[in-house]
Design a protein around this motif. Structure first.
Motif, short mmCIF file in Angstrom:
data_model
loop_
_atom_site.label_atom_id
_atom_site.label_comp_id
_atom_site.label_asym_id
_atom_site.label_seq_id
_atom_site.Cartn_x
_atom_site.Cartn_y
_atom_site.Cartn_z
N LEU A 367 0.85 -1.18 0.00
CA LEU A 367 0.00 0.00 0.00
C LEU A 367 0.89 1.23 0.00
O LEU A 367 1.90 1.27 0.71
CB LEU A 367 -0.88 0.03 1.25
N PHE A 368 0.50 2.25 -0.76
CA PHE A 368 1.24 3.51 -0.78
C PHE A 368 0.39 4.63 -0.19
O PHE A 368 -0.82 4.69 -0.41
CB PHE A 368 1.63 3.90 -2.21
N VAL A 369 1.06 5.51 0.56
CA VAL A 369 0.43 6.70 1.11
C VAL A 369 0.93 7.90 0.32
O VAL A 369 2.12 8.01 0.03
CB VAL A 369 0.76 6.86 2.61
N ARG A 370 0.04 8.80 -0.01
CA ARG A 370 0.35 9.96 -0.86
C ARG A 370 1.51 10.78 -0.31
O ARG A 370 1.63 11.05 0.88
CB ARG A 370 -0.89 10.85 -1.00
N ASN A 371 2.37 11.19 -1.23
CA ASN A 371 3.50 12.06 -0.95
C ASN A 371 3.29 13.32 -1.79
O ASN A 371 3.45 13.27 -3.02
CB ASN A 371 4.80 11.34 -1.34
N PRO A 372 2.94 14.44 -1.19
CA PRO A 372 2.52 15.62 -1.99
C PRO A 372 3.62 16.22 -2.86
O PRO A 372 3.32 16.86 -3.86
CB PRO A 372 2.06 16.62 -0.92
N THR A 373 4.87 16.01 -2.50
CA THR A 373 5.96 16.57 -3.31
C THR A 373 6.63 15.53 -4.19
O THR A 373 7.32 15.88 -5.15
CB THR A 373 7.04 17.19 -2.40
#
Length: 405
Positions: A367-373
Motif C-alpha cells: 500500500l502507498f500513502v500519498r507524498n505531496p511533493t
C-alpha cells in the motif's frame, strides 16, 4: 499509544542537526535506539517479541507457529540524510493499525505479525534489503560475511559489536513458512497519487532496476602544463555518459542517474587517472531498461575511445521486475473498495522494497500513502497528517479482511 505519540518518540532518533535528515545506519547506535523503540512498542501491546537469526525484529499477536500468518511492517533504517517517512511510516502504521483493530473489537482466525527488517537501505554495507535477502535465501551467509563498510568493518563484526551473533546468519525457511501474506505500507516515492488526487494506492509491480559501475581509466598529469591535445582525461567521457543517461532515459520513458562518483587522484590541479561512476537505472519493463543501459554504455565507449581512455563496465546488482501476487492485490482492492468514497488506484514503482525481495517466497502486496511533493531519500520527504491517518485506516481494514478469512 496513538500514531502521533509513536511518531513523536521516533522522530528525533538518528536525526542530524546539520542536515535535518536521518542517519540510521545498520548496527549503529541510532539503529539500536530504533530497535529498542520497536521492542518497547511490542511489549506495551502484550505482543510476543523476537529477533530472528538475521537481526530482523518480529512482534506477534497469536501463535506464529500456527502458520498462514498475516504480516505487515517495513524498516527503520535510512539512507544518508534521508527522510522521516521512508520505512518508519510502515512500522508505526502497523502498530497503529493493530490499535485500531483492537478498538473495533476485531477477532482473527490467523496470527498477525509486525516486522522491522534490518538494513533495508544498504547505506552502510552497500547492499539493500540485507535482512530480507538473508531470510529469503537471496543472500547467502558467505556473501553477507564479505560485506564491509567504508571503514573496513565487516557486517559480522558490526553485528557482534551490537550484540547479535553473526554465526546465525542465513536462510530462514521455517520463518517464511509461517507467513501466509505480507503487506507493506510505504510512503509513495513519487507523485502519482498526488497527481491523481488519491490518498492511498496499491502497488502493481516493482520496476526492474540495477546498478552499474563505469570505470574510466586515463592518465594522470599536471593540469597546468599538459596541453589539451596531449591529455587522456577520463572526466570528459564520464561527463558524456552522464548526459547520455538523461537522454536515453527520456527516450525509453525510464529513469537513469549517475549519483555517485569517485575520482583519482582527486586533486584540483591534476588531470584524473580514474573516474569511477555508478549508474542507477530503472524502467517499467526489461526491454526499456536494457535499452537505457546499452545506450549509455555505447556513448561512454565512443567518447572514451575518442579521448584515449579505457572503459570497464560492471553490473554490481540487478533486480528483475517484481509482479506482486495478483490474487492478494485483487483482495486488497476488494477490501478497500467497500468504502464508496475511497478510490484506490493500482500503480507501479521504481523503488525496491523488502516486499519485493519476499515476493518470490510468499504472497506479498504493498500500500502507498500519498507524498505531496514526490520527494524521497531527502529531509524534505513528507506525508500529510490526514493521509497518514488514511493509511493506518486502510491497513487496518486490509489486516482485518485478511486475518478473518
Amino acid at each position: 499509544m496513538s500514531f502521533h505519540s509513536m511518531w513523536a518518540e521516533l522522530l528525533p532518533v538518528g536525526r542530524s542537526s546539520a542536515s535535518g535528515g536521518y542517519r540510521r545506519y545498520a548496527w549503529t547506535g541510532a539503529d539500536a535506539d530504533c530497535r529498542t523503540w520497536f521492542r518497547e512498542q511490542a511489549g506495551a501491546r502484550g505482543l510476543a517479541y523476537e529477533t530472528d537469526r538475521n537481526g530482523n525484529q518480529w512482534a506477534w499477536l497469536g501463535d506464529p507457529a500456527a502458520g498462514n500468518a498475516v504480516v505487515t511492517g517495513s524498516h527503520l533504517d535510512s539512507v544518508p540524510d534521508g527522510g522521516a517517512f521512508d520505512g518508519p511510516l510502515g512500522v508505526v502504521s502497523a502498530f497503529a493499525a493493530l490499535d485500531e483493530l483492537r478498538g473495533r473489537g476485531a477477532r482473527f482466525t490467523r496470527p498477525l505479525g509486525i516486522v522491522n527488517f534490518g538494513d533495508e537501505e544498504g547505506a552502510r554495507f552497500g547492499l539493500a534489503c540485507v535482512g530480507s535477502r538473508l531470510t529469503s535465501g537471496a543472500l547467502t551467509a558467505e556473501q553477507a560475511h564479505r560485506l564491509t563498510d567504508a571503514d573496513g568493518i565487516t557486517l559480522p563484526q558490526a553485528m557482534e559489536a551490537a550484540g547479535h551473533d553473526p554465526d546465525t546468519l542465513g536462510p530462514d525457511p521455517e520463518r517464511l513458512a509461517r507467513i501466509g501474506a505480507f503487506v507493506e505500507l510505504h510512503v509513495e516515492q513519487g507523485r502519482a497519487l498526488d497527481l491523481s488526487g488519491d490518498r492511498i494506492g496499491i502497488a502493481s509491480a516493482i520496476w526492474p532496476h540495477g546498478r552499474w559501475r563505469f570505470d574510466f581509466r586515463g592518465e594522470a598529469n599536471h593540469a597546468g602544463t599538459t596541453r589539451l591535445t596531449d591529455r587522456h582525461d577520463p572526466m570528459l567521457p564520464y561527463a558524456e555518459a552522464v548526459l547520455a543517461a538523461r537522454r536515453e532515459a527520456e527516450l525509453a520513458g525510464a529513469v537513469a542517474t549517475f549519483g555517485k562518483v569517485a575520482v583519482e587522484p582527486n586533486g584540483v590541479n591534476a588531470v584524473p587517472s580514474l573516474v569511477r561512476g555508478w549508474l542507477d537505472s530503472r524502467a517499467a519493463d526489461q526491454e526499456g531498461l536494457d535499452a537505457v543501459v546499452a545506450g549509455v554504455e555505447k556513448a561512454a565507449r565512443e567518447h572514451a575511445a575518442a579521448h584515449g581512455v579505457d572503459l570497464g563496465v560492471e553490473c554490481e546488482s540487478f533486480t528483475p521486475v517484481v509482479d506482486f501476487d495478483h490474487a492478494l492485490r485483487d483482495e486488497l482492492a476488494r477490501i478497500l473498495g467497500k468504502e464508496a468514497d475511497l478510490r484506490v488506484p493500482v500503480l507501479g514503482t521504481g523503488a525496491g522494497h523488502d516486499a519485493g525481495i519476499l515476493s518470490g517466497r510468499v504472497p506479498t502486496a504493498m500500500l502507498f500513502v500519498r507524498n505531496p511533493t514526490g520527494v524521497s531519500h531527502s529531509p524534505a520527504e513528507h506525508a500529510a497528517e490526514d493521509d497518514c491517518a488514511a493509511g493506518v485506516h486502510a491497513l487496518a481494514d486490509v489486516l482485518e479482511g485478511l486475518a478473518r478469512t
